[in-house]
Design an enzyme around this catalytic site. Structure first.
Site, short mmCIF file in Angstrom:
data_model
loop_
_atom_site.label_atom_id
_atom_site.label_comp_id
_atom_site.label_asym_id
_atom_site.label_seq_id
_atom_site.Cartn_x
_atom_site.Cartn_y
_atom_site.Cartn_z
N ASN A 260 18.26 2.90 -4.84
CA ASN A 260 18.25 3.69 -6.07
C ASN A 260 19.40 4.68 -6.08
OD1 ASN A 260 16.77 4.96 -8.48
ND2 ASN A 260 17.01 6.72 -7.12
N GLU A 261 20.16 4.68 -7.16
CA GLU A 261 21.22 5.69 -7.40
C GLU A 261 22.00 6.01 -6.12
OE1 GLU A 261 19.61 9.05 -9.58
OE2 GLU A 261 19.30 7.81 -11.35
N GLU B 213 16.10 3.08 -15.64
CA GLU B 213 15.65 4.46 -15.92
C GLU B 213 16.33 4.89 -17.21
OE1 GLU B 213 15.80 7.54 -12.91
OE2 GLU B 213 15.39 6.07 -11.33
O1 AHR Z 1 13.20 9.90 -12.94
C1 AHR Z 1 13.56 11.04 -12.22
C2 AHR Z 1 14.71 10.82 -11.26
O2 AHR Z 1 15.89 10.67 -12.02
C3 AHR Z 1 14.67 9.61 -10.39
O3 AHR Z 1 13.98 9.81 -9.22
C4 AHR Z 1 16.10 9.36 -10.09
O4 AHR Z 1 16.38 8.01 -9.81
C5 AHR Z 1 16.83 9.89 -11.30
O5 AHR Z 1 17.93 10.66 -10.97
#
Ligand code: AHR
Length: 496
Positions: free
Chosen positions: A172-173, A292
């Site tokens: 993730n990210e 997201e």
């Molecule tokens: O959704 C909140 C956060 O936003 C998540 O954990 C992250 O992946 C994003 O920066």
């Protein structure tokens, strides 16, 4: 009064409506899991501690796929902590959100909950503090039938049939400096390649998502995707995109026009991925997993370091208004209009944390304003997405210049036409919809999410202040369907 025009022709289509566009996200963050979807002892909780009121709302929303367990949380998560007998599970420090994680909720509880909602998992693996081995172990636990260490452990935990999880996010990210175990593009691209290779050996039927940029304002946006994909293009099916649109960081008109930025974002990621595909001589084309997206006043968030250690704290429990619903509607419209290249989309998150569903511990659950455009789109977008040719008056915005007041998408399913339309402007907008090529229609309906006050919200005390309502007055004149969209509104117009 200025008016707009839409032209629709069944011969011109984007592609099929991908049901995974109506995805959501459950992260171990704030109260999304604990006192959100899971609250043993709550009056609606079932024997597994799952809040039935939230399950019912998620079903009503039409959520089709749910990403889990993070988010930033996944990058320091040990999945083994969340399986097996609950009393034996360790309590850990979650470094992403400075939370005390009890692990009372884990993979098994999530999959049970998901079965009740009737949605598909989008599972993320930890490529922050962990790597190839733990990802392949988790896949073996989840998807391998039996007779091996990890699959037999699942069976010992009472789950005889494999979960058969199809979609897996490789971290993730990973470009984010805030990410525990963040990586450079080369480090991550190599790790994604090796992890994907190992996971595909365990289960060749899986679909894999490589991490794109955390948002399009990252200084490495574009170059991150290019470098990562140069390493792992052949091993993955999707590249991710994340974006949150901020109500307070710009003028109101820019906020209402946020979908312009999502459009640029999608086009930028597609161009970059296709560039790498062309360079590699590959005939394969990747899709985007927009896993997201939402509206979030992120500029008001003090950052992870501002948080104190706590279990299930109230973090970013944003309250949404009518304008937020219109923005969410326009983002869904943008996703639909790219149904040929966006294969998965997850609104972040489902409960309490920047969420369409709000709950109180020991109390009720209710629908925020942004629940409604999601539910209406998930319910009515069926069949195939048509190309929409639109002309509309423009409005000035600080951030994006002149932007059309109208955003629209349309789907056609066995003769039933659904038009999704947002009026970003502050005055009613007459829209003439040219239905040439479509059989004559007689049944028309028009539902809107609007309000006298664009700042109107739903709260625990007044949970139904903003709700969809039927609008009278739509007319058919030959091939032309005429409707008037209320100011700052999300609308679904149906003709059959
Ligand atoms: O959704 C909140 C956060 O936003 C998540 O954990 C992250 O992946 C994003 O920066």
């Amino acid at each position: 009064m200025e008016s707009a025009k839409l032209t629709l022709d069944p011969a011109f289509e984007v592609g099929p409506v991908e049901r995974r566009l109506f995805g959501s996200f459950v992260e171990h963050m704030g109260r999304c899991v604990y006192t959100g979807v899971f609250e043993p002892g709550h009056e609606t909780a079932d024997g597994d501690g799952l809040r039935r009121d939230v399950i019912e709302l998620a079903r009503e929303m039409g959520v089709t796929a749910v990403r889990y367990p993070g988010g930033n949380f996944v990058s320091n998560y040990e999945w083994e902590d969340g399986v097996g007998p609950a009393p034996e599970r360790p309590t850990r420090l979650d470094l992403a959100w400075r939370q005390i994680e009890t692990n009372a909720f884990g993979l098994g509880e999530f999959m049970t909950w998901l079965g009740e909602v009737g949605a598909e998992p989008v599972m993320a693996v930890n490529l922050g503090t962990r790597g190839v081995r733990e990802a392949r172990d988790l896949l073996e636990y989840a998807n391998y039938p039996g007779g091996t260490r990890w699959s037999d452990l699942r069976i010992k935990h009472g789950v005889r049939e494999p979960y058969g999880i199809k979609v897996w996010c490789l971290g993730n990210e990973m470009d984010g400096p805030w990410q525990i175990g963040g990586k450079t593009a080369v480090e991550y691209g190599r790790l994604a390649f090796e992890t994907a290779k190992a996971m595909r050996r365990v289960d060749p039927s899986i679909e894999l998502v490589a991490c794109g940029s955390s948002n399009m304002r990252m200084p490495t946006f574009g170059s991150w995707e290019a470098t990562v994909l140069e390493h792992c293009y052949d091993q993955v099916d999707y590249i991710s995109a994340h974006a949150y649109y901020d109500a307070v960081a710009g003028d109101r008109a820019s906020y209402l026009a946020s979908a312009v930025e999502m459009e640029q974002h999608i086009q930028g990621v597609i161009a970059t991925a296709d560039h790498v595909g062309a360079k590699l001589g590959s005939r394969k084309r990747l899709k985007i997993s927009f896993d997201e997206w939402n509206v979030w006043s992120q500029s008001l968030f003090g950052g992870e370091d501002s948080l104190d250690w706590a279990h299930a704290p109230r973090i970013i429990e944003e309250e949404y208004d009518v304008a937020g619903a219109a923005v969410v509607g326009s983002l869904l419209i943008t996703l639909l209009n790219h149904a040929d290249r966006v294969g998965i989309a997850c609104q972040a998150q489902l409960a309490n944390v920047i969420a369409p569903i709000r709950t109180e511990p020991g109390g009720p659950a209710w629908r925020q304003t942004i629940f409604h455009p999601f539910a209406l789109t998930a319910a009515n977008a069926r069949g195939r997405v048509l190309r929409v040719q639109a002309t509309a008056p423009a409005m000035p915005t600080e951030r994006y210049g002149e932007v059309p007041v109208l955003a629209a998408a349309a789907t056609l399913d066995e003769g039933e036409l659904s038009v999704f339309a947002v009026n970003r402007g502050g005055t009613p907008l007459p829209v003439a919809i040219d239905l040439r090529g479509l059989p004559r229609r007689s049944g028309i309906s028009h539902v809107t999410v609007a309000g006298d006050d664009p700042a109107a919200r739903n709260t625990e005390r007044d949970p139904r202040r903003v709700e969809p309502r039927a609008v009278q007055g739509a007319t058919i004149d030959g091939d032309r369907l005429n409707v008037v969209l209320p100011p700052i509104s999300f609308n679904v117009v149906k003709a059959s």
